[in-house]
Design an enzyme around this catalytic site. Structure first.
Site, PDB file in Angstrom:
ATOM      1  N   SER A   1       0.923  -1.166  -0.102  1.00 24.92           N
ATOM      2  CA  SER A   1      -0.016  -0.016   0.114  1.00 24.92           C
ATOM      3  C   SER A   1       0.852   1.117  -0.004  1.00 24.92           C
ATOM      4  O   SER A   1       1.891   1.424   0.871  1.00 24.92           O
ATOM      5  CB  SER A   1      -0.972  -0.120   1.202  1.00 24.92           C
ATOM      6  OG  SER A   1      -1.778   1.022   1.271  1.00 24.92           O
TER       7      SER A   1
ATOM      8  N   LYS B   1      -0.964  -0.690  -4.476  1.00 23.65           N
ATOM      9  CA  LYS B   1      -2.046  -0.081  -4.273  1.00 23.65           C
ATOM     10  C   LYS B   1      -1.887   1.307  -3.847  1.00 23.65           C
ATOM     11  O   LYS B   1      -0.936   1.602  -3.093  1.00 23.65           O
ATOM     12  CB  LYS B   1      -2.640  -0.756  -3.121  1.00 23.65           C
ATOM     13  CG  LYS B   1      -3.770  -0.088  -2.272  1.00 23.65           C
ATOM     14  CD  LYS B   1      -4.430  -0.887  -1.266  1.00 23.65           C
ATOM     15  CE  LYS B   1      -4.767  -0.170  -0.021  1.00 23.65           C
ATOM     16  NZ  LYS B   1      -5.550  -0.850   1.006  1.00 23.65           N
ATOM     17  N   LEU B   2      -2.546   2.218  -4.514  1.00 19.40           N
ATOM     18  CA  LEU B   2      -2.092   3.570  -4.269  1.00 19.40           C
ATOM     19  C   LEU B   2      -3.466   4.186  -3.500  1.00 19.40           C
ATOM     20  O   LEU B   2      -4.697   3.932  -3.969  1.00 19.40           O
ATOM     21  CB  LEU B   2      -2.269   4.575  -5.807  1.00 19.40           C
ATOM     22  CG  LEU B   2      -1.345   4.023  -6.778  1.00 19.40           C
ATOM     23  CD1 LEU B   2      -1.222   4.802  -7.983  1.00 19.40           C
ATOM     24  CD2 LEU B   2       0.222   3.939  -6.254  1.00 19.40           C
ATOM     25  N   LYS B   3      -3.155   4.984  -2.464  1.00 20.02           N
ATOM     26  CA  LYS B   3      -4.143   5.645  -1.795  1.00 20.02           C
ATOM     27  C   LYS B   3      -4.745   6.759  -2.523  1.00 20.02           C
ATOM     28  O   LYS B   3      -3.711   7.597  -3.096  1.00 20.02           O
ATOM     29  CB  LYS B   3      -3.617   6.033  -0.252  1.00 20.02           C
ATOM     30  CG  LYS B   3      -3.466   5.095   0.433  1.00 20.02           C
ATOM     31  CD  LYS B   3      -4.646   4.549   0.998  1.00 20.02           C
ATOM     32  CE  LYS B   3      -4.448   3.416   2.230  1.00 20.02           C
ATOM     33  NZ  LYS B   3      -5.795   2.841   2.551  1.00 20.02           N
TER      34      LYS B   3
ATOM     35  N   ASP C   1      -7.296   3.049  -3.427  1.00 21.19           N
ATOM     36  CA  ASP C   1      -8.148   2.867  -2.187  1.00 21.19           C
ATOM     37  C   ASP C   1      -8.181   4.202  -1.655  1.00 21.19           C
ATOM     38  O   ASP C   1      -7.545   4.857  -1.560  1.00 21.19           O
ATOM     39  CB  ASP C   1      -7.430   2.037  -0.890  1.00 21.19           C
ATOM     40  CG  ASP C   1      -8.300   1.878   0.278  1.00 21.19           C
ATOM     41  OD1 ASP C   1      -7.447   1.506   1.290  1.00 21.19           O
ATOM     42  OD2 ASP C   1      -9.375   2.183   0.295  1.00 21.19           O
TER      43      ASP C   1
ATOM     44  N   ASN D   1     -10.497   5.164   0.887  1.00 24.72           N
ATOM     45  CA  ASN D   1     -11.030   5.089   2.163  1.00 24.72           C
ATOM     46  C   ASN D   1     -12.465   6.032   2.244  1.00 24.72           C
ATOM     47  O   ASN D   1     -12.086   7.013   3.130  1.00 24.72           O
ATOM     48  CB  ASN D   1     -10.007   5.661   3.102  1.00 24.72           C
ATOM     49  CG  ASN D   1      -8.691   4.324   3.306  1.00 24.72           C
ATOM     50  OD1 ASN D   1      -7.750   4.824   2.748  1.00 24.72           O
ATOM     51  ND2 ASN D   1      -8.995   3.394   4.046  1.00 24.72           N
TER      52      ASN D   1
ATOM     53  N   GLU E   1     -11.119   0.586  -4.242  1.00 20.06           N
ATOM     54  CA  GLU E   1     -11.482   0.262  -2.982  1.00 20.06           C
ATOM     55  C   GLU E   1     -12.107   1.177  -2.017  1.00 20.06           C
ATOM     56  O   GLU E   1     -11.683   2.332  -2.170  1.00 20.06           O
ATOM     57  CB  GLU E   1     -10.241  -0.319  -1.948  1.00 20.06           C
ATOM     58  CG  GLU E   1     -10.356  -0.937  -0.686  1.00 20.06           C
ATOM     59  CD  GLU E   1      -9.037  -1.178  -0.211  1.00 20.06           C
ATOM     60  OE1 GLU E   1      -7.883  -1.457  -0.846  1.00 20.06           O
ATOM     61  OE2 GLU E   1      -9.000  -1.516   1.172  1.00 20.06           O
TER      62      GLU E   1
ATOM     63  N   ASP F   1     -14.201  -2.496   1.822  1.00 22.47           N
ATOM     64  CA  ASP F   1     -13.332  -2.741   3.074  1.00 22.47           C
ATOM     65  C   ASP F   1     -14.061  -2.314   4.211  1.00 22.47           C
ATOM     66  O   ASP F   1     -14.807  -3.238   4.794  1.00 22.47           O
ATOM     67  CB  ASP F   1     -11.978  -1.616   2.647  1.00 22.47           C
ATOM     68  CG  ASP F   1     -10.978  -1.659   4.065  1.00 22.47           C
ATOM     69  OD1 ASP F   1      -9.968  -1.151   3.961  1.00 22.47           O
ATOM     70  OD2 ASP F   1     -11.376  -2.204   4.950  1.00 22.47           O
TER      71      ASP F   1
ATOM     72  N   LYS G   1     -10.283  -8.076   6.591  1.00 28.82           N
ATOM     73  CA  LYS G   1      -9.456  -7.752   7.527  1.00 28.82           C
ATOM     74  C   LYS G   1     -10.186  -8.223   8.921  1.00 28.82           C
ATOM     75  O   LYS G   1     -11.236  -7.684   9.518  1.00 28.82           O
ATOM     76  CB  LYS G   1      -9.450  -6.014   7.921  1.00 28.82           C
ATOM     77  CG  LYS G   1      -8.594  -5.437   6.701  1.00 28.82           C
ATOM     78  CD  LYS G   1      -8.567  -3.958   7.058  1.00 28.82           C
ATOM     79  CE  LYS G   1      -7.952  -2.994   5.944  1.00 28.82           C
ATOM     80  NZ  LYS G   1      -8.126  -1.568   6.036  1.00 28.82           N
TER      81      LYS G   1
ATOM     82  N   GLY H   1      -4.725  -4.930   5.501  1.00 23.61           N
ATOM     83  CA  GLY H   1      -3.835  -4.542   6.565  1.00 23.61           C
ATOM     84  C   GLY H   1      -4.091  -3.288   7.204  1.00 23.61           C
ATOM     85  O   GLY H   1      -4.467  -2.457   6.666  1.00 23.61           O
TER      86      GLY H   1
ATOM     87  N   ILE I   1      -1.536  -1.914   9.279  1.00 22.70           N
ATOM     88  CA  ILE I   1       0.020  -1.628   9.831  1.00 22.70           C
ATOM     89  C   ILE I   1       0.156  -2.512  11.051  1.00 22.70           C
ATOM     90  O   ILE I   1       0.729  -1.945  11.826  1.00 22.70           O
ATOM     91  CB  ILE I   1       0.203  -0.202  10.050  1.00 22.70           C
ATOM     92  CG1 ILE I   1      -0.566   0.757   9.007  1.00 22.70           C
ATOM     93  CG2 ILE I   1       1.433   0.201  10.222  1.00 22.70           C
ATOM     94  CD1 ILE I   1      -0.379   2.379   9.120  1.00 22.70           C
TER      95      ILE I   1
HETATM   96  C1  LIG Z   1      -4.060   1.864   9.902  1.00 22.82           C
HETATM   97  S1  LIG Z   1      -5.370   2.665   8.776  1.00 22.82           S
HETATM   98  C2  LIG Z   1      -4.883   1.578   7.116  1.00 22.82           C
HETATM   99  C3  LIG Z   1      -6.035   1.064   6.405  1.00 22.82           C
HETATM  100  C4  LIG Z   1      -5.667   0.900   4.924  1.00 22.82           C
HETATM  101  N1  LIG Z   1      -4.666  -0.115   5.085  1.00 22.82           N
HETATM  102  C5  LIG Z   1      -3.603  -0.158   4.066  1.00 22.82           C
HETATM  103  O1  LIG Z   1      -3.688   0.719   3.220  1.00 22.82           O
HETATM  104  C6  LIG Z   1      -2.561  -1.161   4.106  1.00 22.82           C
HETATM  105  C7  LIG Z   1      -1.689  -0.775   5.269  1.00 22.82           C
HETATM  106  C8  LIG Z   1      -0.877  -2.122   5.683  1.00 22.82           C
HETATM  107  O2  LIG Z   1      -0.247  -2.528   4.785  1.00 22.82           O
HETATM  108  O3  LIG Z   1      -0.874  -2.644   6.826  1.00 22.82           O
HETATM  109  C9  LIG Z   1      -6.906   0.423   4.160  1.00 22.82           C
HETATM  110  O4  LIG Z   1      -7.896   0.963   4.447  1.00 22.82           O
HETATM  111  O5  LIG Z   1      -6.813  -0.587   3.575  1.00 22.82           O
HETATM  112 MG   LIG Z   2      -8.767   0.087   2.458  1.00 26.39          MG
END
Ligand SMILES: CSCC[C@@H](NC(=O)CCC(=O)O)C(=O)O
Ligand SMILES: [Mg+2]
Length: 368
Positions: A135, A161-163, A189, A191, A214, A239, A263, A291, A293
């Site tokens: 990510s 994966k690009l935010k 993603d 969010n 996402e 998600d 998750k 994930g 983190i």
């Molecule tokens: C801790 S907030 C991160 C939430 C985000 N997670 C990631 O982008 C992956 C982070 C990882 O690689 O653990 C998601 O919405 O998918």
């Molecule tokens: Mg996500």
């Protein structure tokens, strides 16, 4: 087995670089660890909530409070306990899925270690390694983004994966495609950063052959995602909206998603995560492991989960070094774009005491 008591640890770990998403920027990871102690041994759980309720309504202080005052006392009073009894025992308490998941994970780890059985074996693993995606946060500039993406591809990650967020979406995707070509597995993603009114903008991502977009809309807007799916070609992955196997079945039936990010913390535990996997498999919906983190503890469990047959897309199961200079367990190191599925009893990893103590900010014992 009887639960003797539970240790709660607050942990603070610096990230190797700030991680920016549409809901904020993190420079360190504050998290809550759970150590379940039984006469047969102990087990570890990791709560994936954040310091503030920005990803979901849960956050660390609330998770600690509900564990200390409601969830752990309920299990202490339960007498004979197994991991499969945790969810029914805690069902009377509403919500707090991440807190519940951490406690169930610790009990499951203790139980499996006592029976010399791995998470992978218990969950139904069919692979001994998993392909790993990574990510990539929102960056200050396109050149910086391209450097970071190039670095991860050089490390061997099999998917990027690009935010994204309004103002940082089409152009970054276009530039990554132009620099690295059409063969790179690429997804985005949001969010929850967009609304249905952004459909024309989001449809401008269609030409870039993304694996998925996402969670473009807010978590409760399931019908909005179903409508958006009619207006864009990029497959929608949910998600934040998928908080249980039932929510997954509903979203799939309503046409709100074609892919699901699983998750375990978000859905209440690894046992429910397997149910989400099973429901998606029954509907022919691909899943991948998201994930939060995690430290090596949650990472170990996620890699085990990601080795189930329905996990056909690379997950956010990156190496420990993606986020941490020093993990609290032996680090997970990428090998040809893959991570090995732990084979030891329980999680297959344990915290390294000195390293854990270095990042521990508080400890509390609840029990006899
Ligand atoms: C801790 S907030 C991160 C939430 C985000 N997670 C990631 O982008 C992956 C982070 C990882 O690689 O653990 C998601 O919405 O998918
Ligand atoms: Mg996500």
């Amino acid at each position: 087995m009887k639960l003797s008591g539970v240790e709660l640890r607050r942990v603070r770990m610096p990230l190797v670089a700030p991680f920016r998403t549409s809901f904020g920027t993190q420079a360190e990871r504050e998290l809550l660890l759970v150590r379940a102690v039984t006469p047969a041994g102990e087990g570890w759980g990791e709560c994936v909530a954040m310091e503030a309720p920005l990803y979901s309504s849960e956050y660390n202080d609330a998770a600690e409070h509900v564990l200390r005052n409601h969830l752990i006392p309920a299990l202490l009073a339960a007498g004979d306990l197994t991991a499969y009894k945790v969810t029914p025992l805690l069902a009377k308490f509403k919500g707090h899925r991440m807190a519940k998941a951490a406690l169930e994970m610790a009990v499951l780890d203790a139980e499996l270690r006592a029976h010399d059985r791995s998470f992978a074996a218990e969950l139904g693993s069919t692979r001994d390694s998993v392909a790993c995606g990574v990510s990539v946060g929102i960056m200050d500039s396109i050149p910086q983004l391209l450097d970071v993406v190039g670095g991860y591809l050089d490390e061997g990650y099999v998917r990027i994966k690009l935010k994204i967020e309004p103002g940082w979406d089409v152009e970054p995707v276009r530039q990554v495609r132009e620099r690295f070509g059409d063969d790179v597995l690429l997804q985005v993603d949001a969010n929850t950063a967009y609304t249905l009114g952004d459909a024309p903008l989001l449809s401008r991502l269609d030409p870039f052959d993304l694996l998925l977009i996402e969670q473009p809309l807010e978590e409760e807007d399931v019908l909005g995602h179903a409508e958006l799916a009619k207006r864009i070609r990029t497959p929608i992955c949910l998600d934040e909206s998928i908080v249980s196997a039932r929510a997954a079945a509903d979203a799939i039936k309503l046409g709100a998603c074609q892919i699901v990010n699983i998750k375990p913390g978000r859905v209440g535990g690894y046992l429910e995560a397997r149910r989400v996997h099973d429901v998606c498999a029954a509907h022919g919906v691909a899943v991948w492991c998201g994930g939060m983190i995690e430290t090596g503890l949650g990472r170990a469990a996620n890699v085990a989960l990601a080795s189930l047959p329905g996990f056909t897309l690379p997950g956010d199961t990156s190496a420990s070094g993606r986020f941490y200079r020093t993990d609290i367990t032996e680090p997970f190191v990428l090998d040809a774009g893959h991570l090995p599925v732990p084979t030891g009893p329980g999680l297959g990893v344990t915290p390294i005491p000195d390293l854990l103590d270095e990042v521990t900010t508080e400890k509390a014992w609840i029990g006899s």
